[in-house]
Write a protein that holds these residues in place. Structure first.
Motif, PDB file in Angstrom:
ATOM      1  N   ALA A 164       0.826  -1.224   0.000  1.00 46.82           N
ATOM      2  CA  ALA A 164       0.000   0.000   0.000  1.00 46.82           C
ATOM      3  C   ALA A 164       0.857   1.270   0.000  1.00 46.82           C
ATOM      4  N   PHE A 165       2.074   1.170   0.578  1.00 44.72           N
ATOM      5  CA  PHE A 165       2.949   2.351   0.662  1.00 44.72           C
ATOM      6  C   PHE A 165       4.305   2.005   0.041  1.00 44.72           C
ATOM      7  N   PRO A 166       4.346   1.966  -1.297  1.00 44.62           N
ATOM      8  CA  PRO A 166       5.519   1.393  -1.985  1.00 44.62           C
ATOM      9  C   PRO A 166       6.794   2.221  -1.864  1.00 44.62           C
ATOM     10  N   ARG A 167       6.694   3.472  -1.385  1.00 44.45           N
ATOM     11  CA  ARG A 167       7.914   4.271  -1.251  1.00 44.45           C
ATOM     12  C   ARG A 167       8.304   4.510   0.207  1.00 44.45           C
ATOM     13  N   ALA A 168       7.481   4.038   1.136  1.00 44.08           N
ATOM     14  CA  ALA A 168       7.746   4.316   2.555  1.00 44.08           C
ATOM     15  C   ALA A 168       8.888   3.463   3.097  1.00 44.08           C
ATOM     16  N   THR A 169       9.610   4.014   4.066  1.00 45.42           N
ATOM     17  CA  THR A 169      10.550   3.178   4.825  1.00 45.42           C
ATOM     18  C   THR A 169       9.746   2.542   5.957  1.00 45.42           C
ATOM     19  N   ILE A 170       9.968   1.254   6.160  1.00 43.03           N
ATOM     20  CA  ILE A 170       9.142   0.533   7.146  1.00 43.03           C
ATOM     21  C   ILE A 170      10.032  -0.281   8.074  1.00 43.03           C
ATOM     22  N   ARG A 171       9.778  -0.129   9.386  1.00 44.31           N
ATOM     23  CA  ARG A 171      10.476  -0.949  10.385  1.00 44.31           C
ATOM     24  C   ARG A 171       9.505  -1.993  10.894  1.00 44.31           C
ATOM     25  N   PHE A 172       9.933  -3.243  10.830  1.00 41.73           N
ATOM     26  CA  PHE A 172       9.109  -4.348  11.322  1.00 41.73           C
ATOM     27  C   PHE A 172       9.738  -4.841  12.630  1.00 41.73           C
ATOM     28  N   VAL A 173       8.967  -4.812  13.697  1.00 41.01           N
ATOM     29  CA  VAL A 173       9.513  -5.131  15.022  1.00 41.01           C
ATOM     30  C   VAL A 173       8.807  -6.353  15.593  1.00 41.01           C
ATOM     31  N   ASP A 174       9.590  -7.316  16.077  1.00 42.42           N
ATOM     32  CA  ASP A 174       8.985  -8.484  16.731  1.00 42.42           C
ATOM     33  C   ASP A 174      10.011  -9.156  17.639  1.00 42.42           C
ATOM     34  N   LEU A 175       9.487  -9.773  18.693  1.00 47.52           N
ATOM     35  CA  LEU A 175      10.322 -10.557  19.620  1.00 47.52           C
ATOM     36  C   LEU A 175      10.778 -11.869  19.008  1.00 47.52           C
ATOM     37  N   SER A 176       9.970 -12.411  18.113  1.00 48.98           N
ATOM     38  CA  SER A 176      10.213 -13.750  17.580  1.00 48.98           C
ATOM     39  C   SER A 176      11.092 -13.674  16.336  1.00 48.98           C
ATOM     40  N   GLY A 177      12.351 -14.108  16.496  1.00 55.00           N
ATOM     41  CA  GLY A 177      13.292 -14.082  15.375  1.00 55.00           C
ATOM     42  C   GLY A 177      12.839 -14.971  14.232  1.00 55.00           C
ATOM     43  N   ASP A 178      12.258 -16.136  14.563  1.00 55.46           N
ATOM     44  CA  ASP A 178      11.823 -17.053  13.496  1.00 55.46           C
ATOM     45  C   ASP A 178      10.677 -16.437  12.697  1.00 55.46           C
ATOM     46  N   SER A 179       9.767 -15.762  13.391  1.00 61.25           N
ATOM     47  CA  SER A 179       8.659 -15.114  12.671  1.00 61.25           C
ATOM     48  C   SER A 179       9.190 -13.998  11.776  1.00 61.25           C
ATOM     49  N   LEU A 180      10.135 -13.221  12.306  1.00 63.13           N
ATOM     50  CA  LEU A 180      10.713 -12.131  11.498  1.00 63.13           C
ATOM     51  C   LEU A 180      11.420 -12.684  10.265  1.00 63.13           C
ATOM     52  N   ASN A 181      12.052 -13.856  10.407  1.00 66.42           N
ATOM     53  CA  ASN A 181      12.714 -14.467   9.237  1.00 66.42           C
ATOM     54  C   ASN A 181      11.697 -14.798   8.151  1.00 66.42           C
ATOM     55  N   VAL A 182      10.536 -15.321   8.569  1.00 69.85           N
ATOM     56  CA  VAL A 182       9.486 -15.619   7.582  1.00 69.85           C
ATOM     57  C   VAL A 182       9.023 -14.305   6.939  1.00 69.85           C
ATOM     58  N   CYS A 183       8.843 -13.288   7.761  1.00 68.12           N
ATOM     59  CA  CYS A 183       8.404 -11.973   7.267  1.00 68.12           C
ATOM     60  C   CYS A 183       9.420 -11.437   6.249  1.00 68.12           C
ATOM     61  N   ARG A 184      10.690 -11.534   6.596  1.00 66.96           N
ATOM     62  CA  ARG A 184      11.760 -11.030   5.722  1.00 66.96           C
ATOM     63  C   ARG A 184      11.767 -11.784   4.389  1.00 66.96           C
ATOM     64  N   SER A 185      11.573 -13.108   4.451  1.00 63.37           N
ATOM     65  CA  SER A 185      11.616 -13.876   3.197  1.00 63.37           C
ATOM     66  C   SER A 185      10.396 -13.556   2.330  1.00 63.37           C
ATOM     67  N   ARG A 186       9.282 -13.192   2.936  1.00 59.07           N
ATOM     68  CA  ARG A 186       8.107 -12.829   2.134  1.00 59.07           C
ATOM     69  C   ARG A 186       8.276 -11.457   1.479  1.00 59.07           C
ATOM     70  N   LEU A 187       8.933 -10.554   2.195  1.00 56.45           N
ATOM     71  CA  LEU A 187       9.039  -9.176   1.690  1.00 56.45           C
ATOM     72  C   LEU A 187      10.233  -8.981   0.760  1.00 56.45           C
ATOM     73  N   GLY A 188      11.251  -9.816   0.914  1.00 58.03           N
ATOM     74  CA  GLY A 188      12.452  -9.666   0.099  1.00 58.03           C
ATOM     75  C   GLY A 188      13.336  -8.551   0.640  1.00 58.03           C
ATOM     76  N   HIS A 189      14.528  -8.474   0.098  1.00 57.01           N
ATOM     77  CA  HIS A 189      15.479  -7.485   0.589  1.00 57.01           C
ATOM     78  C   HIS A 189      15.288  -6.153  -0.144  1.00 57.01           C
ATOM     79  N   HIS A 190      14.975  -5.130   0.608  1.00 55.16           N
ATOM     80  CA  HIS A 190      14.870  -3.771   0.048  1.00 55.16           C
ATOM     81  C   HIS A 190      15.433  -2.818   1.093  1.00 55.16           C
ATOM     82  N   ASP A 191      16.135  -1.793   0.620  1.00 49.43           N
ATOM     83  CA  ASP A 191      16.741  -0.853   1.567  1.00 49.43           C
ATOM     84  C   ASP A 191      15.699  -0.177   2.444  1.00 49.43           C
ATOM     85  N   ARG A 192      14.483  -0.092   1.963  1.00 52.77           N
ATOM     86  CA  ARG A 192      13.476   0.650   2.735  1.00 52.77           C
ATOM     87  C   ARG A 192      12.921  -0.168   3.913  1.00 52.77           C
ATOM     88  N   PHE A 193      13.272  -1.451   4.012  1.00 52.22           N
ATOM     89  CA  PHE A 193      12.769  -2.286   5.106  1.00 52.22           C
ATOM     90  C   PHE A 193      13.855  -2.525   6.152  1.00 52.22           C
TER      91      PHE A 193
END
Ligand code: SAM
Length: 228
Positions: free
Chosen positions: A65-94
């Motif tokens: 929805a916000f293709p130019r925004a910088t976004i910080r994703f915060v979570d306690l669960s490292g494994d969940s964040l890894n899944v999140c990261r693999s879904r979103l891909g590597h971009h400087d804005r994340f």
């Protein structure tokens, strides 16, 4: 809240989380849609923080929805964040931050939008009030905080009806007794369902205006407020 236990619980669910949550709460997707749909459309959201992003079901919607925004994703669960990261891909804005969101401190007026889904209820009443006030500090003028979560009813009787209907709903959607017991054990140990009306008041006390519940079904609701 024992943050290590909460992190481990969601680590263990990280591979199956989406299927489990959709069985547990069949209107989950609608709730995420409502969170996005009711965001004010006239505000530029260039800097966004998501609290408790988990495996990324809201994250992918926000990123799209916000293709130019910088976004910080915060979570306690490292494994969940890894899944999140693999879904979103590597971009400087994340940025992916494996942290307790009770301990975050961002610069004042540096964030335009804070979102969260089914995560704030892990905090006690006092911690929620402290978090709302800190979020208000991070937000830029006219910035928005919108979160979906589980809330108590105004009375114990209303809350008990919510729990009763939720049990039936999840069972009809294919959630097993074992799965229900798993959620209930987690709920007893780590969840704090404060009444919706109290939390609307805490948002106003923290400095938010235009505070409203924009969507609700049983104990789930989407709430938003703007920084004055
Ligand atoms: C029920 S899941 C929700 C995940 C996702 N937001 C969703 O809508 O499906 C709750 C998430 O919040 C995270 N969480 C709970 N308390 C937290 C805290 N204090 N700091 C950071 N993350 C937290 C958990 O690790 C978990 O990934």
């Amino acid at each position: 809240m024992n943050e290590q236990q909460v992190g481990r619980f969601f680590d263990s669910l990280s591979q199956d989380y989406t299927a489990v949550i959709e069985r547990c709460f069949p209107r989950y997707r609608e709730m995420l849609w409502a969170l996005l749909d009711y965001l004010p459309s006239d505000k530029p959201f260039n800097s966004i923080v998501e609290l408790g992003s988990g495996t990324g079901n809201l994250s992918v919607l926000i990123a799209r929805a916000f293709p130019r925004a910088t976004i910080r994703f915060v979570d306690l669960s490292g494994d969940s964040l890894n899944v999140c990261r693999s879904r979103l891909g590597h971009h400087d804005r994340f940025t992916f931050e494996e942290r307790d969101f009770r301990e975050l401190s961002y610069e004042a007026n540096s964030v335009d939008l804070v979102v969260s889904s089914i995560a704030v209820h892990h905090l006690t009443s006092t911690e929620k009030q402290q978090l709302f006030s800190r979020i208000n500090g991070w937000l830029s003028p006219n910035g928005v905080f919108s979160f979906a979560d589980q809330f108590r009813g105004a009375t114990d009787a209303i809350y008990a009806r919510h729990m009763h209907h939720w049990r039936e709903l999840s069972s009809a959607a294919g959630s097993s007794g074992e799965e229900w017991n798993m959620w209930m054990m987690h709920q007893r140990e780590h969840d704090h369902h404060d009444p919706l009306v109290d939390q609307l008041g805490w948002l106003a006390e923290a400095g938010f205006s235009q505070v409203d519940c924009v969507w609700r079904y049983l104990l789930w609701a989407v709430v938003q407020g703007s920084k004055q």
